[in-house]
Design a protein around this motif. Sequence first.
Motif, PDB file in Angstrom:
ATOM      1  N   MET A  30       3.897   3.886 -12.235  1.00 21.64           N
ATOM      2  CA  MET A  30       3.473   3.932 -13.803  1.00 21.64           C
ATOM      3  C   MET A  30       2.081   4.087 -14.088  1.00 21.64           C
ATOM      4  O   MET A  30       1.519   4.930 -14.838  1.00 21.64           O
ATOM      5  CB  MET A  30       4.127   3.013 -14.711  1.00 21.64           C
ATOM      6  N   THR A  33       0.632   7.363 -12.787  1.00 20.57           N
ATOM      7  CA  THR A  33       1.077   8.558 -13.377  1.00 20.57           C
ATOM      8  C   THR A  33       0.204   8.538 -14.673  1.00 20.57           C
ATOM      9  O   THR A  33      -0.380   9.646 -15.178  1.00 20.57           O
ATOM     10  CB  THR A  33       2.653   8.566 -13.925  1.00 20.57           C
ATOM     11  N   LEU A  34       0.244   7.390 -15.593  1.00 18.61           N
ATOM     12  CA  LEU A  34      -0.874   7.200 -16.726  1.00 18.61           C
ATOM     13  C   LEU A  34      -2.010   7.759 -16.562  1.00 18.61           C
ATOM     14  O   LEU A  34      -2.953   8.252 -17.263  1.00 18.61           O
ATOM     15  CB  LEU A  34      -0.327   6.152 -17.298  1.00 18.61           C
ATOM     16  N   ASP A  37      -2.573  11.221 -15.830  1.00 14.13           N
ATOM     17  CA  ASP A  37      -2.698  11.863 -17.180  1.00 14.13           C
ATOM     18  C   ASP A  37      -3.702  11.743 -18.022  1.00 14.13           C
ATOM     19  O   ASP A  37      -4.475  12.659 -18.534  1.00 14.13           O
ATOM     20  CB  ASP A  37      -1.500  11.340 -18.180  1.00 14.13           C
ATOM     21  N   ALA A  51       3.697  13.990 -17.505  1.00 12.03           N
ATOM     22  CA  ALA A  51       3.305  12.592 -16.911  1.00 12.03           C
ATOM     23  C   ALA A  51       3.947  11.575 -17.957  1.00 12.03           C
ATOM     24  O   ALA A  51       4.192  10.427 -17.371  1.00 12.03           O
ATOM     25  CB  ALA A  51       1.666  12.370 -17.099  1.00 12.03           C
ATOM     26  N   ILE A  52       3.934  11.681 -19.169  1.00 11.23           N
ATOM     27  CA  ILE A  52       4.255  10.658 -20.100  1.00 11.23           C
ATOM     28  C   ILE A  52       6.013  10.355 -19.858  1.00 11.23           C
ATOM     29  O   ILE A  52       6.495   9.299 -19.707  1.00 11.23           O
ATOM     30  CB  ILE A  52       4.133  11.141 -21.760  1.00 11.23           C
ATOM     31  N   THR A  55       6.634   8.605 -17.023  1.00 13.84           N
ATOM     32  CA  THR A  55       6.511   7.248 -17.166  1.00 13.84           C
ATOM     33  C   THR A  55       7.647   6.802 -17.949  1.00 13.84           C
ATOM     34  O   THR A  55       8.244   5.455 -17.523  1.00 13.84           O
ATOM     35  CB  THR A  55       5.169   7.176 -17.765  1.00 13.84           C
ATOM     36  N   GLN A  56       8.213   7.358 -18.691  1.00  8.81           N
ATOM     37  CA  GLN A  56       9.201   6.830 -19.655  1.00  8.81           C
ATOM     38  C   GLN A  56      10.550   6.662 -18.566  1.00  8.81           C
ATOM     39  O   GLN A  56      11.458   5.577 -18.676  1.00  8.81           O
ATOM     40  CB  GLN A  56       9.747   7.732 -20.751  1.00  8.81           C
ATOM     41  N   THR A  58      10.451   6.153 -15.245  1.00  9.53           N
ATOM     42  CA  THR A  58       9.968   5.026 -14.516  1.00  9.53           C
ATOM     43  C   THR A  58      10.383   3.687 -14.881  1.00  9.53           C
ATOM     44  O   THR A  58      10.622   2.731 -14.414  1.00  9.53           O
ATOM     45  CB  THR A  58       8.774   5.379 -13.793  1.00  9.53           C
ATOM     46  N   LEU A  59       9.690   3.685 -16.306  1.00 11.55           N
ATOM     47  CA  LEU A  59      10.094   2.373 -17.242  1.00 11.55           C
ATOM     48  C   LEU A  59      11.476   2.160 -17.283  1.00 11.55           C
ATOM     49  O   LEU A  59      11.950   0.894 -17.369  1.00 11.55           O
ATOM     50  CB  LEU A  59       9.406   2.627 -18.576  1.00 11.55           C
ATOM     51  N   TYR A  62      12.560   0.680 -13.999  1.00 13.86           N
ATOM     52  CA  TYR A  62      12.225  -0.558 -14.200  1.00 13.86           C
ATOM     53  C   TYR A  62      12.908  -1.675 -14.498  1.00 13.86           C
ATOM     54  O   TYR A  62      13.246  -2.677 -13.850  1.00 13.86           O
ATOM     55  CB  TYR A  62      10.704  -0.644 -14.589  1.00 13.86           C
TER      56      TYR A  62
END
Length: 170
Positions: A30, A33-34, A37, A51-52, A55-56, A58-59, A62
Amino acid sequence: MPNVIRGYVRAVDRISDWAGWLAASLIFLMIATLLLDAVTRNVINMPVHWAIELTQFTLAAYYFLGGPFTLKNNDHVRMDLLYASLSERGKARLDLVTIWCLIFYLCVMLMGSISSLKYAIETDERRFSMWNPSVIPIKALMVVCLVLMLLQAFSLVFKHIATLRGRPIE
C-alpha cells in the motif's frame, strides 16, 4: 484433548499466523502504491489511475487476512468491565458461550460472500472506473478468509473446553 484436536488447533493457529504475517506485509504494498501515485501525479504530472483502487483492494485484503490472526491472538475489541475480573475458567466459560454468536455471524457472512462470489463469477463483475478491475479475486479472498475465521473460531472452542477441563492447549 485428543491428539487430533491438538493437531487441528496447531494447524489452524499456524495458518492464522501465516495469514497475519501476509496481512502485515501488505502495508508495504500500500505504501509503495500510494508513493508511486504521489510521484507520478505530482512530479512527472502523469497520474496512474489504478493506484488508488489497488490500494483499496489491498486494504480490503489486509483486514480480511488480519481477521483470523486477530481472533487467534485474542486482540479483538471486547467490553471487559466484567470479563477482566473473571478467573481463567470463568473467561473460558463466557467465551464458550459468546463464540457461538461469532460462529453464527461468520456462517451468515460466509453464505452471503459465497452468493456474492457466484454472482461476480457469473456476470464477470467489475468496478466501474477507468481501470475497470475484476472484483472476483477480492471476493474469493473474502470467502477464504471467512472460512479461515470459522476454522479459528472452532479452534477457540476447543481451547476453551480444554481450559475448562484444566488442561489448556498452548
